[in-house]
Design a protein around this motif. Structure first.
Motif, PDB file in Angstrom:
ATOM      1  N   UNK A   1       0.850  -1.201   0.000  1.00  0.00           N
ATOM      2  CA  UNK A   1       0.000   0.000   0.000  1.00  0.00           C
ATOM      3  C   UNK A   1       0.891   1.259   0.000  1.00  0.00           C
ATOM      4  N   UNK A   2       0.344   2.393  -0.449  1.00  0.00           N
ATOM      5  CA  UNK A   2       1.164   3.600  -0.629  1.00  0.00           C
ATOM      6  C   UNK A   2       1.404   4.355   0.677  1.00  0.00           C
ATOM      7  N   UNK A   3       2.669   4.432   1.090  1.00  0.00           N
ATOM      8  CA  UNK A   3       3.004   5.054   2.367  1.00  0.00           C
ATOM      9  C   UNK A   3       2.586   6.519   2.406  1.00  0.00           C
ATOM     10  N   UNK A   4       3.014   7.269   1.371  1.00  0.00           N
ATOM     11  CA  UNK A   4       2.823   8.723   1.403  1.00  0.00           C
ATOM     12  C   UNK A   4       1.326   9.064   1.448  1.00  0.00           C
ATOM     13  N   UNK A   5       0.559   8.432   0.555  1.00  0.00           N
ATOM     14  CA  UNK A   5      -0.878   8.709   0.468  1.00  0.00           C
ATOM     15  C   UNK A   5      -1.576   8.328   1.767  1.00  0.00           C
ATOM     16  N   UNK A   6      -1.246   7.126   2.274  1.00  0.00           N
ATOM     17  CA  UNK A   6      -1.910   6.658   3.494  1.00  0.00           C
ATOM     18  C   UNK A   6      -1.608   7.561   4.675  1.00  0.00           C
ATOM     19  N   UNK A   7      -0.353   7.981   4.775  1.00  0.00           N
ATOM     20  CA  UNK A   7       0.001   8.842   5.904  1.00  0.00           C
ATOM     21  C   UNK A   7      -0.655  10.209   5.773  1.00  0.00           C
ATOM     22  N   UNK A   8      -0.887  10.637   4.534  1.00  0.00           N
ATOM     23  CA  UNK A   8      -1.514  11.943   4.336  1.00  0.00           C
ATOM     24  C   UNK A   8      -3.007  11.907   4.646  1.00  0.00           C
ATOM     25  N   UNK A   9      -3.714  10.842   4.197  1.00  0.00           N
ATOM     26  CA  UNK A   9      -5.186  10.867   4.306  1.00  0.00           C
ATOM     27  C   UNK A   9      -5.733  10.017   5.453  1.00  0.00           C
TER      28      UNK A   9
END
Lengths: 515, 308
Positions: free
Chosen positions: A175-183
């Motif tokens: 899963x996408x780290x950057x996107x998940x941490x952002x949203x």
């Protein structure tokens, strides 16, 4: 791994019989062998509950999530491991695995995929703060290093020969780290972003999930612009939708409906031999089932050929032991489990069986044919002189009994081989502390533990051969059938299913037949 | 005026008590029915994991505490988070409500529009061929299980004749078969009751008087009979709407209609307490509102009710 959805399989089977009974000419058939369609519509028995691949292992959910996301390794329909987001992997020393990542892969959001995503994803599965539903998948991993953007090093606690296989199944989706941490988790689940061949468009609960082709997919753009998953809970309407041409693929096609689907000019049945077995699991703690002779007799008294022929219309094979055909260490020389009612009587006599009641607790439609098979086996056992009884339990009662380990005698289990190896099936379920820990045998335990942590394949092969021998004397499961998992398809759909119910739409296994 | 206000206050109080009872019963029954946690986790999840999830969902607290929290939250309109969907339960249920209302109203409109004229005509032409045919069909409609009818319609009208889609929600084509299936039971009982209500009135003294003074049969039926026969018809119609919401469960399942009935059943299987509680609560509200409207209509139709 099978969850709630199986329950629907046979619900309403009576009414569905009506579909089968309809004379052919009554039904208007398209006879379309080719198509210009750009949209693939799949009907499954229930809706998904989540997109986030780390929060569900139910079969309806993973049919969708294995298309939105990729794993480092990928198990294809032929049962072998292929490169996924990792292009190569190597074991270095006893406990170190290195993975080289595929360059140039982008998330559906446009961000670049890197080793940070891999480290984040795998650590997320067991992070107590995340509360995922797959936190037991990677218990062998000690720590993960990402030395640079395209390399990942995984240290296991002990030697783990099956780590690449573990990474291919649920829990292993990246899963996408950057996107998940952002949203955050909730927004990610509502608008999932993956690297897979399709990307998210919309979801209307209990109606449909709409996905569109990822034009830049690293494995090649799939042969459809959109993929739609519809939820059609009843069997008869699901088949009607296929016959009428409203949908292109239906899942969970039971054997008695297969002939109907195969008998038209426009539809076909495509199946894969299930990567697993349907077994009657045994509570070996409860007399007289603590006596191996009694369990041998029960196994000998089951006419599996008849069950395959009559209840499954030939859509299955008779198992030879606890290892599913297609798995590592399956022994093709081993004969199918024998049917010999006279010998069964003899062993019951030797065991000093005093007509104690032996109960099968069955669900109705949790696994295909569970109740009909229970009744057939009850009859066979009675003929062999066993005082057999069938009790019907509701699905959730079964789940509860599973948890409390409180089954009275025998019950249906459909162990899935999650790793293509006995470790991911018999040892996962029958091992000490496992979900079906009702029977212990010192030698079996010693070998199972040693094989799990050995990187010596010859030693492992020998260990599983000996474990099979012990198994066939003690029967902690009574294997009954290795069935086919069948799907109904339009003839213009060319698609090869995966034996472990992973439902994948990829360039290598799917295309529309064009005129 | 005071009478009307008192009537309303009395009704409201009863509605609140009913809602409280319904929520309590659902709360208790769901807890008796079993634990959601084994259904959420893979079969090989260890015990520690089960305890962790139980604590996370608040299921490890004593039942009275859970109940008090539940009631306090409901008063604030908060039904908790769905265990299965991990979203607020109320949002999940409200997502499904439009589909059920659409189906319910269509089925209801179909039932009433067909049933009332048939019932009146059957009564007016008692023992005619039309009467027998209509009542025969009504009997079948009432006796045939929804499940069977639904599959039959799919096979004949959708698969064989190719007229309509087999299921799913979309434009009006998708609505026809499920609305027909769902509406038939209500239609049958409304038609039968309309017929007997009209017959009952036709035997009354004032009808004989009307006939005696030489009014045409048409005028007798339309002007004198219908209004007087309306009360029992209204009652059964109101009740039928409630039954429709219940019957929607099967219809929605057969036609893959994404409605609340299916959600409720799925949620019961999943032991998704918050969603079941919210769905039942909302259905109870709808049921109570309809009964209330029916009561008000009584008052309009029959002045004696207002005085009582």
């Amino acid at each position: 791994m099978v969850q709630v959805t199986r329950r629907h399989l046979l619900k309403g089977a009576a009414a569905a019989g009506a579909v089968a009974a309809l004379p052919g000419p009554l039904v208007r058939e398209a006879h379309a062998q080719t198509t210009q369609k750009r949209e693939l519509v799949v009907a499954q028995g229930g809706d998904i509950s989540k997109f986030d691949p780390h929060f569900s292992t139910s079969s309806n959910d993973i049919r969708v999530s294995f298309n939105l996301f990729d794993n480092l390794t990928s198990r294809r329909p032929d049962g072998r491991l292929y490169p996924g987001l990792a292009t190569e992997w190597k074991r270095e020393g006893q406990t170190i695995w290195t993975f080289k990542l595929r360059p140039g892969v982008r998330w559906h959001s446009g961000d670049a995929f890197t080793s940070a995503d891999v480290k984040f994803s795998l650590e997320r599965t067991w992070d107590p703060a995340q509360k995922t539903r797959v936190n037991t998948v990677f218990t062998t991993i000690d720590r993960i290093e990402a030395p640079d953007a395209t390399n990942v090093v995984i240290h296991s606690k002990k030697p783990d020969p099956l780590l690449p296989a573990r990474l291919a199944f649920y829990g292993g989706q990246i899963v996408p780290k950057k996107y998940l941490e952002a949203v955050g988790n909730d927004a990610f689940n509502a608008r999932p972003v993956g690297t897979g061949p399709v990307r998210f468009v919309s979801w209307k609960k209990d109606d449909k999930v709409v996905l569109e082709a990822n034009p830049d997919y690293w494995g090649g753009r799939i042969d459809a612009d959109r993929v739609i998953f519809r939820s059609v809970p009843e069997t008869a309407p699901r088949i009607a939708a296929l016959l009428k041409g409203e949908v292109d693929v239906i899942t969970q096609l039971s054997p008695d409906h297969g002939e109907r689907v195969a008998g038209t000019g426009s539809t076909q049945v495509v199946g894969a031999l299930y990567a697993g077995l349907y077994v009657l699991a045994v509570n070996s703690k409860r007399p007289p089932l603590d006596n191996p002779l009694v369990k041998q007799a029960l196994s000998l008294a089951v006419d599996r050929e008849l069950i395959v022929k009559e209840l499954w219309r030939g859509r299955g094979i008779v198992p030879s032991g606890p290892i599913a055909k297609g798995d590592n260490h399956y022994d093709p020389a081993l004969p199918p489990l024998a049917y010999n009612p006279r010998e069964a009587r003899e062993r019951l006599r030797k065991a000093g069986y005093k007509n104690e009641e032996i109960v099968i607790e069955t669900t109705v439609g949790y696994t295909a044919n569970d109740k009909p098979m229970s009744e057939a086996i009850q009859g066979m056992w009675r003929e062999a002189g066993v005082n057999a009884k069938v009790e019907v339990v509701e699905y959730s009662v079964r789940a509860q009994k599973n948890r409390d380990r409180s089954f009275k005698g025998l019950w249906w289990s459909d162990p899935t081989s999650t790793l293509g190896d006995p470790d991911g099936m018999m040892w996962r379920l029958l091992g000490p502390g496992g979900p079906q820990d009702y029977w212990r045998h010192p030698r079996f335990d010693e070998l199972g533990e040693a094989a799990r942590f050995s990187v010596d394949e010859k030693f492992r092969a020998e260990a599983y051969r000996e474990m099979t021998k012990v198994f066939l004397e003690h029967f902690p499961w009574i294997p009954v059938i290795q069935p086919y998992e069948d799907y109904g398809l339009q003839k213009y759909v060319e698609w090869t299913p995966n034996p472990n119910q992973q439902f994948e739409i990829r360039r290598f296994n799917f295309k529309f037949r064009r005129a | 005026m005071r009478g009307t206000l008192g009537f309303l206050a009395h009704r409201l109080l009863r509605a609140l008590i009913a809602l409280w009872l319904v929520s309590t019963v659902v709360f208790v029954v769901m807890r008796l029915s079993g634990d959601p946690v084994p259904l959420l986790l893979p079969p090989d999840a260890p015990r520690s994991e089960i305890f962790r999830v139980r604590a996370e969902l608040g299921l490890d607290r004593p039942l009275p505490v859970q109940y008090a929290t539940f009631l306090a939250n409901v008063l604030r309109g908060d039904f908790g988070r769905s265990i299965h969907f991990r979203e607020p339960a109320a949002r999940v249920v409200l997502d499904y409500l439009p589909a059920t209302l659409e189906l319910g109203l269509a089925a209801f409109a179909f039932a009433v529009v067909v049933a009332v004229p048939i019932g009146v005509l059957s009564a007016a032409r008692r023992n005619s061929l039309l009467d027998h045919a209509a009542m025969g069909v009504a009997l079948v409609g009432q006796a045939a299980p929804t499940f069977f009818l639904g599959i039959l319609f799919i096979l004949l009208l959708s698969l064989k004749a190719g007229l309509l889609p087999t299921g799913g929600r979309g434009d009006w084509h998708h609505l026809v078969l499920p609305a027909l299936t769902l509406g038939i039971f209500a239609m049958a009982s409304i038609a039968r009751l309309t017929r007997s209500a009209v017959l009952e009135v036709l035997r009354a003294d004032f009808i004989r008087t009307a006939r005696a003074k030489g009014l045409s049969e048409r005028l007798v039926v339309v002007k004198h009979t219908l209004k007087n026969a309306a009360i029992p018809v209204l009652t059964i119609t109101g009740l039928q709407f409630g039954t429709l919401l219940g019957g929607a469960v099967v219809t929605e399942t057969v036609f893959a209609w994404p409605g609340m009935g299916r959600l409720a059943i799925q949620s019961i299987y999943n032991r998704d307490y918050p969603v079941v509680q919210c769905a039942v609560f909302l259905s109870a509200v709808v049921f109570i509102v309809i009964n209330f409207v029916v009561d008000l209509l009584y008052g309009l139709l029959d002045p004696r009710v207002r005085r009582a």
